[in-house]
Design a protein around this motif. Structure first.
Motif, short mmCIF file in Angstrom:
data_model
loop_
_atom_site.label_atom_id
_atom_site.label_comp_id
_atom_site.label_asym_id
_atom_site.label_seq_id
_atom_site.Cartn_x
_atom_site.Cartn_y
_atom_site.Cartn_z
N ASP A 87 0.93 -1.33 0.05
CA ASP A 87 -0.14 -0.05 0.18
C ASP A 87 0.74 1.21 -0.13
N GLN A 91 0.74 4.17 -2.84
CA GLN A 91 0.49 5.71 -2.68
C GLN A 91 1.58 6.66 -3.42
N ALA A 95 -1.48 6.18 -9.28
CA ALA A 95 -2.42 5.33 -9.47
C ALA A 95 -3.89 6.21 -8.89
N ALA A 97 -7.04 7.75 -8.27
CA ALA A 97 -8.36 7.25 -7.93
C ALA A 97 -8.58 5.74 -7.99
N SER A 98 -7.73 5.02 -8.65
CA SER A 98 -7.90 3.46 -8.45
C SER A 98 -7.30 2.97 -7.25
N ARG A 99 -6.80 3.54 -6.56
CA ARG A 99 -5.90 3.19 -5.44
C ARG A 99 -6.99 2.66 -4.46
N ASN A 100 -7.91 3.05 -4.10
CA ASN A 100 -8.95 2.51 -3.40
C ASN A 100 -9.62 0.91 -3.76
N ARG A 101 -9.71 1.11 -5.16
CA ARG A 101 -10.34 -0.28 -5.53
C ARG A 101 -9.16 -1.08 -5.61
N PHE A 102 -8.02 -0.84 -5.80
CA PHE A 102 -6.89 -1.75 -5.43
C PHE A 102 -6.75 -2.48 -4.00
N ARG A 103 -7.06 -1.44 -3.06
CA ARG A 103 -6.79 -1.64 -1.76
C ARG A 103 -8.17 -2.86 -1.38
N TRP A 104 -9.10 -2.57 -1.83
CA TRP A 104 -10.31 -3.31 -1.63
C TRP A 104 -9.88 -4.75 -2.18
N GLY A 105 -9.49 -4.77 -3.48
CA GLY A 105 -9.15 -6.02 -4.31
C GLY A 105 -8.18 -6.85 -3.54
#
Length: 131
Positions: A87, A91, A95, A97-105
């Motif tokens: 993570d 940061q 990345a 805006a797509s960082r949050n989707r990547f975190r959830w994935g």
């Protein structure tokens, strides 16, 4: 002879502010609340195995086995902390805006991996050895 003591700086006692510290705080805000759900899922796996096969696991519930299960729980939490190593560099990348989707994935994949590993460990390593 008189000794003079230097005056404390105005920032004395404050932690230094750095980009790394801000990234670490941002990562902790995402990962730490989800650690509770992660631990709940792994505890549910264990309890389901014990309750579903209760007569079989009765002899295995000793103080020694409870100690070993505690060690395994600590190791599961240490593995959860590996997400920080992914993570924090993410940061720094672009990345955005797509960082949050990547975190959830990453959280879902890691939790599924832990779920499968816990089931495998119980079914293959613990269950056959209990008499």
């Amino acid at each position: 002879m008189e000794t003079t003591h230097p005056a404390p700086s105005p920032d004395f006692g404050r932690s230094p502010s750095s980009p790394f510290r801000a990234q670490l705080a941002d990562a902790a805000r995402f990962w730490e609340p989800r650690r509770l759900l992660y631990n709940f899922i792994l505890a549910a796996v264990t309890l389901t195995w014990i309750l579903a096969t209760w007569p079989h696991f009765r002899p295995a519930l000793t103080l020694t086995s409870l100690f070993l299960m505690s060690i395994l729980a600590l190791l599961a939490n240490a593995c959860y902390s590996v997400a920080y190593f992914v993570d924090i560099p993410l940061q720094s990348s672009s990345a955005g805006a797509s960082r949050n989707r990547f975190r959830w994935g990453l959280w879902i994949l890691g939790t599924l991996f832990a779920f499968v590993l816990a089931n495998y460990w119980i079914a293959d390593e613990i269950y056959p050895d209990v008499h």
